[in-house]
Design an enzyme around this catalytic site. Structure first.
Site, PDB file in Angstrom:
ATOM      1  N   LYS A 239      -2.715   1.154   7.742  1.00  0.00           N
ATOM      2  CA  LYS A 239      -1.767   1.372   6.647  1.00  0.00           C
ATOM      3  C   LYS A 239      -1.266   2.793   6.735  1.00  0.00           C
ATOM      4  CE  LYS A 239      -0.480  -1.246   3.109  1.00  0.00           C
ATOM      5  NZ  LYS A 239      -0.606  -2.722   3.139  1.00  0.00           N
TER       6      LYS A 239
HETATM    7  N1  GLU Z   1       2.374  -4.453   3.718  1.00  0.00           N
HETATM    8  C1  GLU Z   1       2.096  -5.853   3.846  1.00  0.00           C
HETATM    9  C2  GLU Z   1       0.658  -6.160   3.458  1.00  0.00           C
HETATM   10  O1  GLU Z   1       0.055  -5.480   2.647  1.00  0.00           O
HETATM   11  C3  GLU Z   1       2.491  -6.393   5.197  1.00  0.00           C
HETATM   12  C4  GLU Z   1       1.899  -5.704   6.366  1.00  0.00           C
HETATM   13  C5  GLU Z   1       2.513  -6.175   7.698  1.00  0.00           C
HETATM   14  O2  GLU Z   1       3.365  -7.041   7.699  1.00  0.00           O
HETATM   15  O3  GLU Z   1       2.076  -5.638   8.701  1.00  0.00           O
HETATM   16  O4  GLU Z   1       0.097  -7.122   3.862  1.00  0.00           O
END
Ligand code: GLU
Length: 549
Positions: A239
């Protein structure tokens, strides 16, 4: 803390100086200040004890306390609050000693303007966070506690327990950012965290939000690991984030911020390394700028370095609405399991961003009556049912829900407690706590947001018999279609929307039933079952790979 509104305590006995500071604070442009003014240390400490103060502006020479002692007494009572010393020209040495002892900064009274004062205060708060608060976030504690609970129940080897409790790699960057209409350059904090590198490249979104810190990003990266493993995607969790409030940013500002942040973390990301995607405060435009910045650096186009891109740049059909669609697939499975008929159900949805609005849309297509929705500005309640189409139209025109005419305005807190069959928190973390959990009045809770429910609240909801589809399962549709986008990008495939949706459906349903079966077999709640499924897969992979060297 709401970073656009800073609650300040001014401890200053000289009435002229106090008036000056108060008038400068009132003129601040970028943020607003709620100011409390007192003229003795005793009164200041009493006010601090009540809580709710973000920063103290402190004169060191007061009727009831003198010099460094003033600062030290304050520090003892309120160790975590940033302090800016208000110094006279003749007292600079004293002020410098206070900074040495832990005050964040000093300002010379009579030599400052409003913009300088505002910046000093904002940076004092930033620095305090950077020094003490980075790891220490409630969200990281929640993610770690959820993991430890699952680890305990599955009797996880202690070596793995230690190994998985913290991320494998983190990068903290600070970089300059200039707003369109300001001369000053802001220094902002950014993060990229990779939790597990065992499974293949790491994967996870980038969020722009004023609360972002290392702990929050690490919690989210950890959840990404369990989410990807539960969905059986060949990724570890990651993240990223930047601590800014992007609400009022122009497109140019957003683009500048994104390009500079990308270039700061460029060594960490790549189509075979770590693939960002949208999260709170970011969208397909931001992904396009990340892709472009990365491609400029390497000298050729690399669409697969991000997912959630615009379709014309190699984005996948169905990615934008995938998280909402996935939430609804899991609700359909849960409803079947619980014997609920969706076209006789009501739903309440907190958050009307990408996830909330698409969840509302697909639930309505299933015949569910949407009785309440909300965004950051307000909640809208209509027991007769809301039209999702008309809500979306209103948002397109007015940006926020505030003022939407076809319902009653309620607060976000009230919204969560409305009686309904299906409740979907799809906004911020930490919304359902031990405090409000006893009043949650739904049959099924599907977590569109990451980390909306505290550990204590989980227990209360489980005891009430509420069926929870946990975040790592409910909102995994986004990363699943991100995986499809990445596969299409790296293999030059183009899949139709039907193909995407049917693959998504299959993966979500398989994961739902894997978690449900484990939950029934091991007599554990759905969250713990889903986490155990994910953790189990990661530990198997780690065992097979062995240790280096
Ligand atoms: N931000 C989204 C999540 O929390 C998607 C992450 C992604 O598609 O890599 O799952």
């Amino acid at each position: 803390m709401d970073s656009s509104n800073i609650r300040s305590l001014v401890i200053e006995d000289n009435a002229v100086h106090a008036r000056l500071i108060l008038s400068l604070l009132a003129k601040a442009e970028a943020v607003s200040f709620d100011v409390v003014h007192v003229d003795t240390l005793t009164a200041g400490l009493a006010r601090l004890a009540q809580g709710g103060i973000d920063v103290v502006l402190l004169d060191l020479v007061l009727p009831d306390s003198q010099e460094l002692d003033t600062f030290l007494r304050l520090r003892k009572e309120a160790p975590d609050i940033p302090v800016v010393i208000l110094s006279g020209l003749e007292d600079i040495n004293l002020a410098a000693r206070a900074v040495e002892s832990g005050a964040q900064a000093y300002l010379i009274k009579g030599q400052i303007n409003s913009a300088q004062l505002e910046r000093s205060i904002r940076y004092a708060i930033e620095r305090t966070r950077a020094q003490s608060g980075e790891w220490d976030s409630p969200m990281f504690r929640l993610a770690q506690q959820q993991f430890l609970k699952a680890a305990q129940i599955m009797d996880l080897d202690d070596n793995f327990r230690q190994r998985l409790l913290f991320p494998q790699r983190t990068q903290v960057v600070t970089f300059p950012f200039r707003r369109d209409k300001h001369e000053e350059v802001e220094t902002v904090f950014g993060y990229r965290v990779q939790h597990v590198l065992t499974m293949g490249p790491t994967k996870g979104g980038i969020r722009y939000h004023q609360e972002v810190n290392l702990g929050e990003v690490s919690a989210l990266a950890m959840w990404m690991t369990w989410k990807c493993a539960l969905m059986q995607l060949p990724f570890g969790g990651a993240k990223g984030g930047v601590r800014v409030d992007p609400t009022g940013f122009s497109r140019k500002e957003l683009q500048r911020l994104t390009r500079r942040f990308t270039s700061e973390i460029i060594g960490m990301i790549g189509p075979d390394k770590d693939i960002p995607a949208p999260d709170m405060g970011t969208d397909e435009n931001v992904m396009a700028w990340i892709m472009d910045t990365y491609s400029q650096q390497v000298g050729y186009s690399v669409p697969a370095v991000v997912t959630g891109k615009p379709v014309v740049l190699g984005g996948s059909l169905g990615r934008k609405e995938a998280t909402g669609r996935g939430v609804v697939y899991t609700i359909e499975d849960a409803a079947k399991h619980m014997g609920m008929t969706l076209d006789q159900c009501t739903a309440v949805i907190q958050g009307f961003g990408n996830v909330g609005s698409n969840t509302a849309r697909f639930l309505a297509e299933d015949g569910v009556k949407i009785v309440a929705v909300s965004d950051a500005t307000t909640g809208i309640y209509n027991p007769r049912g809301l039209s999702v189409g008309s809500l979306l139209e209103y948002i397109r025109e007015h940006r926020f829900l505030k003022g939407y005419p076809e319902g009653e305005e309620i607060s976000n807190a009230e919204l969560l407690e409305l009686p309904c069959d299906i409740l979907v928190p799809a906004a911020l973390q930490n919304q359902i706590s031990a405090e409000n959990a006893p009043r949650i009045n739904c049959k099924l809770l599907a977590e569109g947001a990451n980390g909306p429910t505290s550990l204590e609240a989980d227990e209360i909801l489980n005891n009430k018999g509420i069926f929870i589809v946990p975040d790592v399962l409910a909102n995994a549709g986004g990363v699943t279609v991100s995986y499809f986008e990445w596969v299409q990008g790296t293999q030059n495939y183009m899949w139709s929307l039907d193909e995407i949706n049917s693959r998504l459906h299959k993966i979500m349903t398989t994961a739902f039933h894997a978690a449900l079966e484990r939950s029934q077999r091991d007599h554990v709640d759905m969250r713990t079952a889903a986490l155990i499924e994910g953790i189990d897969r990661i530990t198997q992979a780690k065992l097979l790979r062995g240790l280096f060297p």
